[in-house]
Design a protein around this motif. Structure first.
Motif, short mmCIF file in Angstrom:
data_model
loop_
_atom_site.label_atom_id
_atom_site.label_comp_id
_atom_site.label_asym_id
_atom_site.label_seq_id
_atom_site.Cartn_x
_atom_site.Cartn_y
_atom_site.Cartn_z
N VAL B 460 0.85 -1.19 0.00
CA VAL B 460 0.00 0.00 0.00
C VAL B 460 0.88 1.23 0.00
CG1 VAL B 460 -1.79 1.23 1.25
CG2 VAL B 460 -1.76 -1.24 1.28
N ASP B 461 0.56 2.19 -0.84
CA ASP B 461 1.36 3.40 -0.86
C ASP B 461 0.82 4.46 0.07
OD1 ASP B 461 3.42 3.10 -3.12
OD2 ASP B 461 1.57 2.28 -3.96
N ILE B 462 -0.50 4.60 0.11
CA ILE B 462 -1.03 5.66 0.97
C ILE B 462 -2.43 5.29 1.44
CG2 ILE B 462 -2.06 7.06 -0.85
CD1 ILE B 462 -0.97 9.51 0.60
N ILE B 464 -5.97 7.00 2.82
CA ILE B 464 -6.70 8.25 3.02
C ILE B 464 -7.82 7.96 4.01
CG2 ILE B 464 -8.02 10.08 1.95
CD1 ILE B 464 -6.59 9.50 -0.61
N THR B 465 -7.74 8.55 5.17
CA THR B 465 -8.80 8.40 6.15
C THR B 465 -9.53 9.73 6.25
OG1 THR B 465 -7.60 9.19 8.07
CG2 THR B 465 -7.25 6.91 7.44
N ASN B 466 -10.52 9.77 7.12
CA ASN B 466 -11.21 11.04 7.28
C ASN B 466 -10.34 12.08 7.96
OD1 ASN B 466 -11.68 8.89 9.07
ND2 ASN B 466 -13.10 10.13 10.25
N LEU B 467 -9.17 11.68 8.45
CA LEU B 467 -8.24 12.65 9.02
C LEU B 467 -7.23 13.14 8.00
CD1 LEU B 467 -7.51 10.99 12.45
CD2 LEU B 467 -9.23 12.69 11.89
N GLY B 468 -7.21 12.50 6.83
CA GLY B 468 -6.27 12.94 5.81
C GLY B 468 -5.45 11.78 5.30
N PRO B 469 -4.49 12.08 4.45
CA PRO B 469 -3.65 11.00 3.92
C PRO B 469 -2.53 10.61 4.88
CG PRO B 469 -3.34 13.08 2.71
CD PRO B 469 -4.18 13.38 3.88
N HIS B 470 -2.26 9.33 4.96
CA HIS B 470 -1.20 8.86 5.85
C HIS B 470 -0.40 7.76 5.15
CE1 HIS B 470 -3.67 10.74 8.90
NE2 HIS B 470 -4.66 9.95 8.55
N ALA B 471 0.87 7.71 5.48
CA ALA B 471 1.68 6.57 5.05
C ALA B 471 1.30 5.37 5.89
CB ALA B 471 3.15 6.89 5.23
N PRO B 472 1.40 4.16 5.34
CA PRO B 472 1.04 2.98 6.13
C PRO B 472 1.84 2.89 7.43
CG PRO B 472 1.34 2.37 3.85
CD PRO B 472 1.74 3.80 3.97
N SER B 473 3.08 3.35 7.39
CA SER B 473 3.90 3.23 8.59
C SER B 473 3.47 4.22 9.67
CB SER B 473 5.37 3.46 8.24
OG SER B 473 5.53 4.74 7.69
N TYR B 474 2.60 5.15 9.33
CA TYR B 474 2.17 6.14 10.31
C TYR B 474 0.91 5.71 11.04
CZ TYR B 474 0.92 10.74 12.16
OH TYR B 474 0.59 11.77 12.98
N LEU B 475 0.27 4.65 10.57
CA LEU B 475 -1.04 4.31 11.13
C LEU B 475 -0.95 3.97 12.61
CD1 LEU B 475 -2.70 2.18 8.36
CD2 LEU B 475 -3.13 4.53 8.98
#
Lengths: 369, 490
Positions: B460-462, B464-475
């Motif tokens: 997965v590259d990115i 997008i949640t309701n909080l904005g775009p995130h990198a998978p490693s940031y989840l």
């Protein structure tokens, strides 16, 4: 890496009790040998606590200067100070940042100092407790029917696997492949014999872990590291310990871990690191040869005969700081470490939960900035 | 599908009965619905759980927050046991638990600033199941909210706002005031979460345990506290005055979660223009309202091509219905109060839509500019569970270096670490693959029909949640923001 150059002892340092000067290096070694469960960072913290208590200091800067002197002495005396520097950094940062917190009611120097001095044992106990927490949490990773590959003499990995074995109470359904390089140790040269002590201890720890697992009914296979690639097909997951977890989420661990990571990656097997969070160290190595230590791994020898006696022409990398003729002792091959980059690591199991490698930098940033 | 909705047990019937039934009956009702898979998919499960917990909290009579926490936890345990693979249920339970802890601790720290005052954008549901003894609520709004029972039959299909107000809603609650998300780091014992935890001060010197081993000379007389005592010392363990209105704050917070569930698609869709550019070829998979809304938002401004993978055999009917009508074919259209342009198909917006079978994914991937996927649930390590076929699509995308964008509401993000992936995959009706009439075949051949795929994080590259775009490693960080560590194992 913070400076490893030994600085001149401050005048204040010299002025204290002339009869019995506090020797941080001896203390450190004594602590490590007295308690086999102690990790290097925690032993370093404990040594610093003892150093503080042996020297009455009155001002903040005096204390900090004293600490940095001791840290420098300690680092210069140990061939591989990466792991212990995690502890010393943490200790120094804690002191500085708790003194900087203006709002805290406990922020005054005397109270912080007293806290650190009186609770030294508590820190050690917490660090050991962290290992148990990791074992309790991490054992859920070891599922029925899985085969786990591990290496080294990591106490965290050992307690994790034993905890997993105990949890399954009698009907163990997982297997362990343990990389034990006992044969290779005999190949080391005479010059390395002085370092054999620690290497032997690590080897003994690995053997003890294997014995402990077998006693609990876990089927264990021991393989040399040359068989890791061969065994990888049977492996479901790799679990390794670490001496230090660096800023980018990579780990510094015993020689051979890196290749296990590479093989696991190419075989698509998850590669987990178990490490207490006090092993996080602010270091950003870019490659294997970027570590701030000297290792006696690559020894190029042109002369066949002299090579055997260990006196060959050596081409060592002089780029690493070797200053004022007091070169650091080289890490023998048995004690050597390598750097496993973060892209090979699936997760870091700490006492605070499973972190992705990128979370390490955030934890470090929290204490440094 | 053929039966009328009022007879079909499901989310609509559950929400309708919720206001009349006693709470215990509602809990049992939801458990049986979950067990029979009559409520399934993340969002219906999340909505049902949230509404149920709203009732549970509203019904709670005591003043003791600890009892409330254990009550919610107990209900959560039952729901999760009923259907462990619907991770949204557990997520919502943990969110509510974190919310309660937040309210209690927040009241301790900042007395007199209850949460109900702060978020002006809260749109509580003015429904009859509102507890009457709850005075602090703004009393208005939401005749149009689909979450009140009139529209509750279509939680997936219905968008929260009439389209004319949706853009305003997005801008005003672009980042809804998540009580659980911001304050947690500031209030909840910062030292304990940091590496400095090692040095944190003992709360009370306890004589409970003397450490073994080497004893440093000076402090043998001051035995330290074992860490497990400190760790257990959450704030809730201490006797404390809990303000009377903590329940009102919790209820408000739960309504905020409902609100978030309501708006999540719009919020995700607001990022569409950042990710979809003119003349791109987008590949998507299965029938997801979130993805449809995302594409539709981009289609208002830009022209692009959508390749829709049909996801046979579990979702192909809905996928085709989505292509024709813009919404899933769940046989509930007659109950929808207003069929407006919210559900216009992409083709109506002038977008070229191509249906391709699952087998054509790899062949066509070389022409695709971007893959946009929906998800069933997202795991804390950045991996995800999505409709079967997603793994093949992401693998093909990796092969061709095509970016993979995953759309997911935060409510799908689970703090549970994926220890055994096989356990997470649910298997569906093999009759969808091979008809049971084909006796000879069924007798001789094993047919499996997995509903979900696990997609590892590196594909997965990115997000997008309701909080904005995130990198998978940031989840992992969003997980930390929304859930409390002590609630991860319920």
């Amino acid at each position: 890496m913070t400076s490893t150059t030994p600085t001149q002892p401050s005048p204040l340092h010299n002025s204290r009790s002339p009869s019995e000067p506090f020797d941080i290096v001896t203390t450190y070694h004594h602590l490590l040998s007295a308690d086999p469960d102690l990790t290097m960072p925690v032993a370093a913290i404990e040594s610093l606590v003892l150093a503080l208590s042996s020297t009455p200091t009155l001002t903040i800067s005096e204390t900090l200067a004293l600490l940095s002197t001791h840290v420098a002495t300690l680092k210069s005396a140990i061939p591989n100070p990466i792991s212990l520097s995690a502890g010393t950094d943490l200790f120094q940062r804690y002191l500085i940042s708790s003194l900087q917190r203006p709002s805290s009611p406990d922020g005054d120097f005397e109270s912080v100092r007293r806290h650190l001095l009186t609770n030294g044992r508590l820190f050690v106990e917490r660090a050991k407790q962290a290992r148990e927490e990791i074992a309790n949490f991490g054992r859920h990773f070891v599922r029925d029917g899985k085969t786990v590959l591990t290496n080294g003499g990591s106490r965290v990995v050992g307690s994790l696997l034993q905890s997993a074995a105990e949890a399954s109470a009698g009907s163990v359904r997982f297997r362990v492949i343990y990389v034990l390089d006992s044969d290779n140790l005999h190949a080391c040269t005479a010059a390395e014999h002085e370092h054999r002590g620690r290497a032997k201890r690590l080897e003994a720890e690995g053997t003890a872990t294997v014995a402990g697992l077998r006693k609990r009914g876990v089927p264990v296979a021991t393989i040399p590291s040359s068989a890791v690639g061969y065994a990888m097909g049977e492996v479901d997951m790799v679990i390794v310990g670490a001496e230090g977890v660096v800023e980018n989420g990579g780990i510094i661990s015993r020689l051979g871990t890196y290749q296990m990571g590479l093989l696991a990656k190419s075989a698509g097997k998850p590669f987990y690191v178990v490490a207490e969070s006090h092993k996080f160290v602010r270091l950003y190595p870019l490659s294997q040869f970027d570590l701030p230590i000297e290792q006696d791994v690559l020894r190029f020898v042109a002369d066949e005969t002299s090579g055997k006696s260990g006196k060959g022409v050596e081409f060592t990398d002089e780029a690493i700081d070797v200053e004022d003729g007091k070169a650091m002792k080289k890490n023998s091959i048995a004690d050597s470490v390598d750097f496993t980059p973060p892209n090979l690591i699936s997760g870091i199991i700490t006492e605070g939960g499973v972190l992705t490698p990128s979370a390490v930098s955030e934890e470090l940033i929290k204490i440094w900035f | 599908m053929a039966r009328t909705v009022s007879m079909t047990p499901g989310l609509a019937s559950f929400l309708r009965s919720l206001k009349n039934d006693p709470v215990e009956a509602s809990i049992e009702h939801l458990i049986s619905l979950l067990k029979r898979r009559q409520i399934h998919n993340s969002r219906p499960c999340a909505i049902a759980t949230t509404q149920l917990l709203l009732q549970v909290v509203a019904e709670f009579k005591g003043k003791d927050s600890d009892i409330l926490i254990s009550r919610v936890r107990h209900v959560g345990q039952k729901l999760i046991t009923a259907q462990p693979r619907e991770m949204a249920v557990g997520n919502i339970v943990r969110r509510v638990l974190a919310l309660i802890r937040e309210v209690i601790e927040g009241d301790e720290v900042t007395e007199g600033s209850p949460i109900s005052e702060s978020p002006s954008s809260i749109q509580p549901l003015s429904t009859p199941r509102e507890p009457s003894h709850h005075p602090g609520l703004p009393s208005s709004i939401s005749t149009s909210s689909p979450l009140d029972h009139s529209g509750a039959g279509h939680p997936i299909d219905s968008s929260p706002h009439p389209s004319e107000s949706s853009s305003e809603a997005i801008s005003s609650v672009h980042r809804p005031v998540l009580t659980a998300s911001h304050t947690s780091y500031s209030t909840a014992a910062p030292l304990a979460t940091s590496l400095f935890g090692l040095f944190s001060r003992p709360e009370t010197p306890s004589p409970a345990s003397t450490p073994r081993g080497f004893q440093s000379p000076r402090h043998g007389d001051n035995p330290p506290v074992p860490i497990h005592q400190l760790k257990g010392l959450t704030i809730t363990d201490l006797p404390k005055p809990v303000p009377d209105d903590f329940k009102a704050d919790v209820l408000d917070g739960i309504r905020e979660i409902l609100d978030e569930l309501d708006q999540v698609d719009d919020q995700i869709a607001s990022y569409a223009l950042d990710h979809i550019h003119s003349n791109e070829i987008i590949l998507t998979h299965s029938s997801s309202t979130t993805v449809q809304k995302f594409l539709l938002t981009a289609a208002k401004k830009r022209k692009f091509t959508v390749l829709h993978v049909e996801s046979f055999p579990n979702d192909h009917k809905n996928t085709r219905a989505t292509m024709v009508t813009g919404r899933k074919n769940q046989g509930q259209a007659e109950e929808e109060e207003d069929v407006d342009d919210r559900f216009s198909p992409l083709t109506a917006a002038g977008i070229t839509v191509v249906l391709i079978p699952d087998s054509a994914v790899f062949a066509i991937m070389s022409r695709v500019n971007k893959v946009i996927l929906a998800t069933h649930s997202v795991l804390a390590n950045g991996g995800l569970l999505a409709a079967a076929g997603a793994h093949a699509i992401t693998k093909a995308a990796k092969m061709h270096q095509t970016p993979v964008v995953v759309l997911s509401g935060v409510y799908k993000l689970s703090p549970v670490y994926a220890l055994d992936l096989d356990e997470l995959i649910e298997y569906g009706d093999p009759g969808k693959v091979v008809n049971y009439d084909d006796g000879e075949f069924v007798e001789n051949v094993d047919v499996v029909n997995p509903l979900y795929d696990h997609v590892p994080p590196d594909l997965v590259d990115i997000y997008i949640t309701n909080l904005g775009p995130h990198a998978p490693s940031y989840l992992y960080r969003i997980v930390q923001d929304h859930y409390r560590k002590e609630d991860i194992t319920i």
